[in-house]
Design a protein around this motif. Structure first.
Motif, short mmCIF file in Angstrom:
data_model
loop_
_atom_site.label_atom_id
_atom_site.label_comp_id
_atom_site.label_asym_id
_atom_site.label_seq_id
_atom_site.Cartn_x
_atom_site.Cartn_y
_atom_site.Cartn_z
N LEU A 65 -13.12 -7.93 -0.12
CA LEU A 65 -11.90 -8.69 0.13
C LEU A 65 -11.62 -9.53 -1.11
O LEU A 65 -12.51 -10.22 -1.61
N ARG A 66 -10.40 -9.45 -1.62
CA ARG A 66 -9.99 -10.27 -2.76
C ARG A 66 -8.71 -11.00 -2.36
O ARG A 66 -7.71 -10.38 -2.01
N LEU A 67 -8.75 -12.32 -2.44
CA LEU A 67 -7.56 -13.12 -2.17
C LEU A 67 -6.64 -13.00 -3.38
O LEU A 67 -7.08 -13.08 -4.53
N LEU A 68 -5.36 -12.78 -3.13
CA LEU A 68 -4.37 -12.63 -4.19
C LEU A 68 -3.47 -13.86 -4.22
O LEU A 68 -3.37 -14.59 -3.24
N ALA A 69 -2.78 -14.05 -5.32
CA ALA A 69 -1.83 -15.16 -5.43
C ALA A 69 -0.67 -14.92 -4.48
O ALA A 69 -0.15 -13.80 -4.40
N PRO A 70 -0.24 -15.96 -3.76
CA PRO A 70 0.89 -15.80 -2.83
C PRO A 70 2.17 -15.37 -3.56
O PRO A 70 2.40 -15.75 -4.70
N GLU A 71 2.97 -14.57 -2.88
CA GLU A 71 4.27 -14.13 -3.38
C GLU A 71 5.31 -14.40 -2.29
O GLU A 71 5.88 -13.46 -1.73
N PRO A 72 5.52 -15.67 -1.96
CA PRO A 72 6.48 -15.97 -0.89
C PRO A 72 7.87 -15.49 -1.26
O PRO A 72 8.21 -15.45 -2.44
N PRO A 73 8.69 -15.14 -0.30
CA PRO A 73 8.37 -15.11 1.12
C PRO A 73 7.79 -13.78 1.57
O PRO A 73 7.31 -13.65 2.68
#
Length: 162
Positions: A65-73
């Motif tokens: 599992l790798r957390l990625l930078a948010p890309e809202p929305p």
């Protein structure tokens, strides 16, 4: 934990000491083009949370599992599921399901809302767990830009409750 044909095997977080064994487990899948090529050092990278099932002769399977930078929305709290493999002699025994269930729970604990993965296979296990095939252009941009079109991967996405 799930019951498998090999009995109940615990899924545990991998440590840096597991890196060489995870590489050895993954190497046949890398050679077959099922996984992206990685180095032993990549299995120690702190950006990835590797989970593994210890089998009778070393790791029987793993997933990261790798957390990625948010890309809202479009992609709030996105994460990547990758390096998902089960040792050839243990496939079909439920270890993949066990790993995937554990990873989904781990993703939820980290507040993940969007989980994405790519597969060169048919994606049947992902679809059974609520993933939907999507065009690569709808995946998180930074990750999708790293996909190698020559591998013929299909992209899957699952939205998690949150």
């Amino acid at each position: 934990m799930s019951r498998t044909g090999t009995g109940t095997l615990p899924v545990r977080p991998a440590t840096a000491a597991d890196a060489a064994a995870l590489f050895a487990l993954s190497e046949p899948s890398m050679d077959a083009g099922e996984l992206r090529r990685r180095r032993v050092a990549d299995y120690r990278a702190p950006r990835d949370r590797f989970l593994l099932v210890d089998g009778p002769a070393g790791p029987g399977g793993c997933v990261a599992l790798r957390l990625l930078a948010p890309e809202p929305p479009a992609h709030p709290a996105p994460a990547l599921l990758h390096n998902f493999c089960v040792r050839a002699g243990l496939r079909g025994a439920g270890l993949g399901s066990q790993l995937l269930e554990t990873l989904l729970a781990e993703a939820g604990r980290h507040g993940v809302r969007t989980l994405v993965t790519a597969s060169t296979g048919d994606g049947a296990l992902f679809r059974r767990y609520g993933f939907e095939e999507i065009p690569a252009g709808l995946a998180p941009r930074a990750w999708a830009a790293e996909l190698d079109p020559s591998r013929g991967s299909r992209v899957y996405l699952r939205t998690l409750a949150g």
